[in-house]
Design a protein around this motif. Structure first.
Motif, mmCIF file in Angstrom:
data_model
loop_
_atom_site.group_PDB
_atom_site.id
_atom_site.type_symbol
_atom_site.label_atom_id
_atom_site.label_comp_id
_atom_site.label_asym_id
_atom_site.label_seq_id
_atom_site.Cartn_x
_atom_site.Cartn_y
_atom_site.Cartn_z
ATOM 1 N N PRO A 145 18.137 30.356 22.857
ATOM 2 C CA PRO A 145 16.556 30.090 22.148
ATOM 3 C C PRO A 145 16.222 28.916 22.721
ATOM 4 N N ASN A 146 14.992 28.875 22.973
ATOM 5 C CA ASN A 146 14.079 28.085 23.468
ATOM 6 C C ASN A 146 14.370 27.579 24.970
ATOM 7 N N ASN A 147 15.047 28.226 25.734
ATOM 8 C CA ASN A 147 15.477 27.840 27.163
ATOM 9 C C ASN A 147 15.130 29.021 27.819
ATOM 10 N N GLU A 148 14.974 28.530 29.477
ATOM 11 C CA GLU A 148 14.835 29.521 30.200
ATOM 12 C C GLU A 148 15.875 30.201 30.642
ATOM 13 N N PRO A 149 15.741 31.607 31.231
ATOM 14 C CA PRO A 149 16.781 32.467 31.547
ATOM 15 C C PRO A 149 17.836 31.763 32.642
ATOM 16 N N GLN A 150 18.985 31.808 32.404
ATOM 17 C CA GLN A 150 20.063 31.176 33.205
ATOM 18 C C GLN A 150 21.237 32.544 33.739
ATOM 19 N N PRO A 151 21.394 32.410 34.920
ATOM 20 C CA PRO A 151 22.560 33.414 35.469
ATOM 21 C C PRO A 151 23.902 33.080 34.984
ATOM 22 N N LEU A 152 25.002 33.937 34.389
ATOM 23 C CA LEU A 152 26.269 33.645 34.067
ATOM 24 C C LEU A 152 27.001 33.209 35.322
ATOM 25 N N LYS A 153 27.711 32.480 35.379
ATOM 26 C CA LYS A 153 28.482 31.947 36.345
ATOM 27 C C LYS A 153 29.875 32.624 36.450
ATOM 28 N N TRP A 154 30.244 33.776 37.074
ATOM 29 C CA TRP A 154 31.594 34.448 36.795
ATOM 30 C C TRP A 154 32.313 33.936 38.079
ATOM 31 N N ARG A 155 33.681 33.706 37.721
ATOM 32 C CA ARG A 155 34.641 33.175 38.512
ATOM 33 C C ARG A 155 35.000 34.131 39.823
ATOM 34 N N THR A 156 35.075 35.412 39.664
ATOM 35 C CA THR A 156 34.885 36.454 40.597
ATOM 36 C C THR A 156 34.029 37.501 40.397
ATOM 37 N N SER A 157 33.790 38.288 41.459
ATOM 38 C CA SER A 157 33.138 39.399 41.325
ATOM 39 C C SER A 157 33.374 40.576 40.272
ATOM 40 N N LYS A 158 34.682 40.736 40.597
ATOM 41 C CA LYS A 158 35.447 41.523 39.533
ATOM 42 C C LYS A 158 35.116 41.411 38.238
ATOM 43 N N GLY A 185 42.365 50.242 42.049
ATOM 44 C CA GLY A 185 43.009 51.452 41.995
ATOM 45 C C GLY A 185 43.647 51.101 43.252
ATOM 46 N N HIS A 186 43.537 50.433 44.130
ATOM 47 C CA HIS A 186 44.134 50.262 45.247
ATOM 48 C C HIS A 186 45.589 49.507 45.461
ATOM 49 N N LEU A 187 45.605 48.913 44.196
ATOM 50 C CA LEU A 187 46.891 48.086 44.293
ATOM 51 C C LEU A 187 48.107 48.606 43.412
ATOM 52 N N ASP A 188 49.236 48.179 43.238
ATOM 53 C CA ASP A 188 50.607 48.920 42.746
ATOM 54 C C ASP A 188 50.311 48.508 41.083
ATOM 55 N N HIS A 189 50.631 49.258 40.401
ATOM 56 C CA HIS A 189 50.981 49.425 38.876
ATOM 57 C C HIS A 189 51.015 47.859 38.555
ATOM 58 N N ALA A 190 51.779 47.196 38.732
ATOM 59 C CA ALA A 190 51.957 45.776 38.164
ATOM 60 C C ALA A 190 50.886 44.896 38.345
ATOM 61 N N ALA A 191 50.590 45.081 39.796
ATOM 62 C CA ALA A 191 49.665 43.928 40.183
ATOM 63 C C ALA A 191 47.924 44.448 39.326
ATOM 64 N N ARG A 192 47.721 45.567 39.352
ATOM 65 C CA ARG A 192 46.463 46.075 38.644
ATOM 66 C C ARG A 192 46.575 45.671 37.475
ATOM 67 N N THR A 193 47.607 45.814 36.770
ATOM 68 C CA THR A 193 47.569 45.563 35.229
ATOM 69 C C THR A 193 47.294 44.262 34.982
ATOM 70 N N ALA A 194 48.168 43.168 35.826
ATOM 71 C CA ALA A 194 48.009 41.745 35.841
ATOM 72 C C ALA A 194 46.474 41.379 35.950
ATOM 73 N N GLN A 195 45.695 41.958 37.233
ATOM 74 C CA GLN A 195 44.455 41.634 37.329
ATOM 75 C C GLN A 195 43.720 41.876 36.136
ATOM 76 N N LEU A 196 43.985 43.242 35.453
ATOM 77 C CA LEU A 196 43.066 43.432 34.339
ATOM 78 C C LEU A 196 43.022 42.191 33.376
ATOM 79 N N TYR A 197 44.398 41.883 32.732
ATOM 80 C CA TYR A 197 44.610 41.063 31.829
ATOM 81 C C TYR A 197 43.983 39.678 32.222
ATOM 82 N N THR A 198 43.957 39.182 33.610
ATOM 83 C CA THR A 198 43.577 38.134 33.919
ATOM 84 C C THR A 198 42.007 37.903 34.182
#
Length: 382
Positions: A145-158, A185-198
């Motif tokens: 409210p009462n401010n100019e639009p600002q982009p959200l600063k994401w840590r990663t593109s994902k 989809g290119h990662l193994d099951h354990a890595a992809r699940t950890a990436q989602l939670y993070t």
């Protein structure tokens, strides 16, 4: 309305100032420049609503100045003033609001000022709300409210894409398998699940830091997935579509309301990212905008408001370069104004667009027939 005048002829500046302030009224000339090299440096602190800019000036042309102004100060409206009528095509290619010839006539200038005032009023009517606005035109942004639009600063593109995907499917539970396959989809099951939670954690942190705590990502208990809800926050594409549906019947009196909604469409849905899963919604919103623009263009044409129709077709050009209908409309409007070079240029631009974008050199037969009849009227009379 506050304006700046730029012309290397001092008498022209004085004459235009007198017409604007004494004859028309409601206009304050806050700066006059006969040296074109000073304009860019001086105009910023003045914050004018518009600039009346001569095209033919020494050292730097009005076209070059306009290009710089549109990059540095995009909110400033530009009106070209010139003694020559063969610059119209180039002028409207820059999406200036108007183009008037010297010697400036009072009746013509009054039309320009009315057009400017509508545009300035539109900018003053930006959505004012007590709730934050989440934007999706072009890219994701936040307007508090009462401010100019600002982009959200994401840590990663994902993190950016995951938030965009959940926002796209807001209020719906999206299972974890779908999200994982979309982004990891290119990662193994354990890595992809950890990436989602993070990444979910990163999104929640970004939202909290940005001050929009009522946007909530909830995880399912019975369902293995995530749901995003925006709470009382507004979404720009939803607000735009609501305004479009609430528009009154198009009349001369309601033109400003229709133009305001047309201009509120700031760009295609998430277009800066190119997400394939957003294409359907992107195209749907583009079609709504184009349908509204075409209705307004037809109204301008039927009402004899050719300069407004030309400006709107130039806007369609800018938003949708491959829309061939706007080229034909411009050909007919320029013909009505007696601007033969502009008609020929639009036909050439249409052929060039078809060759570059679609690999075809044949113009629609009805358009080609119209052009040939226009080009050789005597031949077709025989």
């Amino acid at each position: 309305m506050r304006v700046v005048l730029a012309d290397d002829e001092r008498l022209s500046l004085i004459h235009l100032k007198s017409l604007l302030e004494k004859e028309i009224g409601g206009v304050e000339v806050i700066g006059m420049y006969s040296d074109p090299t000073l304009i860019i440096d001086m105009i910023g602190p003045l914050h004018p609503d518009a600039i009346f800019l001569d095209i033919n000036m020494p050292e730097i042309s009005g076209f070059e100045i306009a290009e710089q102004l549109q990059v540095l100060f995009p909110s400033i409206e530009i009106v070209f003033v010139t003694a020559y009528d063969d610059y119209a095509v180039n002028a409207f290619e820059l999406s200036v609001i108007d183009y008037i010839l010297k010697p400036v006539q009072l009746a013509r200038l009054e039309k320009t000022v009315k057009r400017l005032q509508v545009r300035v009023d539109q900018k003053d009517k930006r959505i004012k709300t007590t709730e934050p606005l989440i934007g999706c035109f072009n890219h994701i942004y936040l307007q508090l409210p009462n401010n100019e639009p600002q982009p959200l600063k994401w840590r990663t593109s994902k993190a950016q894409e995951l938030f965009a995907y959940l926002l796209h499917h807001r209020n719906r539970m999206i299972d974890r398998t779908t999200l994982i396959e979309l982004l990891w989809g290119h990662l193994d099951h354990a890595a992809r699940t950890a990436q989602l939670y993070t990444t979910i954690y990163q999104i929640r942190h970004t939202l909290k830091q940005s001050g929009i705590t009522e946007v909530i990502i909830s995880s399912g208990i019975l369902e293995a997935g995530y749901r995003l809800s925006i709470g009382p926050n507004l979404l720009d594409i939803e607000e735009w579509e609501i305004q479009l549906k609430r528009l009154p019947l198009l009349t001369v009196q309601t033109i400003p309301e229709h133009v305001l909604v047309l201009d509120s469409y700031k760009g295609d849905y998430l277009s800066d990212y190119g997400y394939l899963w957003a294409e359907s919604e992107r195209e749907r919103l583009r079609c709504l905008w184009l349908h509204h623009a075409e209705n307004l263009e037809a109204f301008y044409t039927d009402s004899g408001l050719l300069h407004d129709a030309i400006h709107l077709n130039q806007l369609i050009h800018k938003m949708m370069p491959t829309h061939d209908g706007s080229y034909f409309n411009l050909m007919k409007h320029y013909d009505a104004l007696g601007n033969r070079p502009a008609v020929e240029e639009q036909y050439w631009l249409l052929k060039t667009m078809l060759e570059n974008e679609f690999g075809v050199s044949t113009v629609n037969p009805s358009v080609a027939d119209w052009y040939n009849r226009w080009k050789n009227p005597t031949q077709h009379e025989l």
